[in-house]
Write an enzyme that holds these catalytic residues in place. Sequence first.
Site, PDB file in Angstrom:
ATOM      1  CG  ASN A 273      -3.244  -0.839 -12.583  1.00  0.00           C
ATOM      2  OD1 ASN A 273      -3.085  -0.912 -11.356  1.00  0.00           O
ATOM      3  ND2 ASN A 273      -2.576  -1.624 -13.415  1.00  0.00           N
TER       4      ASN A 273
ATOM      5  N   GLY B  74       0.779  -1.236   0.000  1.00  0.00           N
ATOM      6  CA  GLY B  74       0.000   0.000   0.000  1.00  0.00           C
ATOM      7  C   GLY B  74       0.808   1.283   0.000  1.00  0.00           C
TER       8      GLY B  74
ATOM      9  CG  HIS C  82       2.164  -2.368 -15.146  1.00  0.00           C
ATOM     10  ND1 HIS C  82       1.827  -3.560 -14.538  1.00  0.00           N
ATOM     11  CD2 HIS C  82       3.164  -2.660 -16.028  1.00  0.00           C
ATOM     12  CE1 HIS C  82       2.575  -4.527 -15.048  1.00  0.00           C
ATOM     13  NE2 HIS C  82       3.392  -4.005 -15.941  1.00  0.00           N
TER      14      HIS C  82
HETATM   15  C1  GRF Z   1       3.447  -1.121  -7.516  1.00  0.00           C
HETATM   16  O1  GRF Z   1       4.728  -1.338  -8.042  1.00  0.00           O
HETATM   17  C2  GRF Z   1       2.441  -0.971  -8.618  1.00  0.00           C
HETATM   18  O2  GRF Z   1       2.975  -0.403  -9.783  1.00  0.00           O
HETATM   19  C3  GRF Z   1       2.050  -2.396  -8.890  1.00  0.00           C
HETATM   20  O3  GRF Z   1       2.043  -3.013  -7.637  1.00  0.00           O
HETATM   21  C4  GRF Z   1       2.932  -2.333  -6.772  1.00  0.00           C
HETATM   22  C5  GRF Z   1       2.168  -1.969  -5.531  1.00  0.00           C
HETATM   23  O4  GRF Z   1       2.992  -1.451  -4.516  1.00  0.00           O
HETATM   24  N1  GRF Z   1       0.785  -2.454  -9.595  1.00  0.00           N
HETATM   25  P1  GRF Z   1       2.346  -0.822  -3.196  1.00  0.00           P
HETATM   26  O5  GRF Z   1       1.454  -1.893  -2.586  1.00  0.00           O
HETATM   27  O6  GRF Z   1       1.579   0.390  -3.602  1.00  0.00           O
HETATM   28  O7  GRF Z   1       3.504  -0.506  -2.303  1.00  0.00           O
END
Ligand code: GRF
Length: 190
Positions: free
Chosen positions: A110, A15, A112
């Site tokens: 989203n 998160g 990524h």
């Molecule tokens: C991030 O690298 C995001 O790009 C991917 O999942 C990861 C989530 O990280 N979809 P966090 O839980 O927000 O620290």
Amino acid sequence: MATKPKIAVFASGNGSNFQAIADAIQTGKLNAELALVVTDRPEAFVVERARRLGIESFSFVPAQFDSKGLYEEMLKEKLVEYGVEWIVLAGYMRLIGPVLLEAYDNRIVNIHPSLLPAFPGKDAIGQTIASGAEMAGVTVHFVDAGMDTGSIISQKSFPIEGRDRAAVEAEIHKLEHELYPATLQELFAR
Ligand code: GRF
């Protein structure tokens, strides 16, 4: 669209992107209201982050439902109850199905950790490094039925040269935490 759109962040893990969005709202850089955090993993650290910030979270266990359609109907009711206008995916490890895609048409985004369309799906950072690519980066995109295939809203990149995997990951997360709130702000102001 309300001047201060209500958003729900969907997350399955740490998160840190949720945290960056919450921080940006708190410091006035992002004009939005965090109505709800949704997770498919009740033990995820994002739940604790939400608790510390006093933001409501809602956990569900997908295996307890007979189908994605059924749990998404349940989620849709929840989102409507909270007046959610945008769904912000931040490390949510599931594909969104037709129920939410139809209810939130063009209002699901989203982030990524690759320069899409290159390296969709799992371990995008590992895929990027293994490919020998010169650049790594992050992408914010609209969500459609595919895996990281929706139209691209914003990207940030950097050269990989001289960085090991840990350093690439650190740079990716730093860029994500800047790019996601800034992109949402721009999107909500459209
Ligand atoms: C991030 O690298 C995001 O790009 C991917 O999942 C990861 C989530 O990280 N979809 P966090 O839980 O927000 O620290």
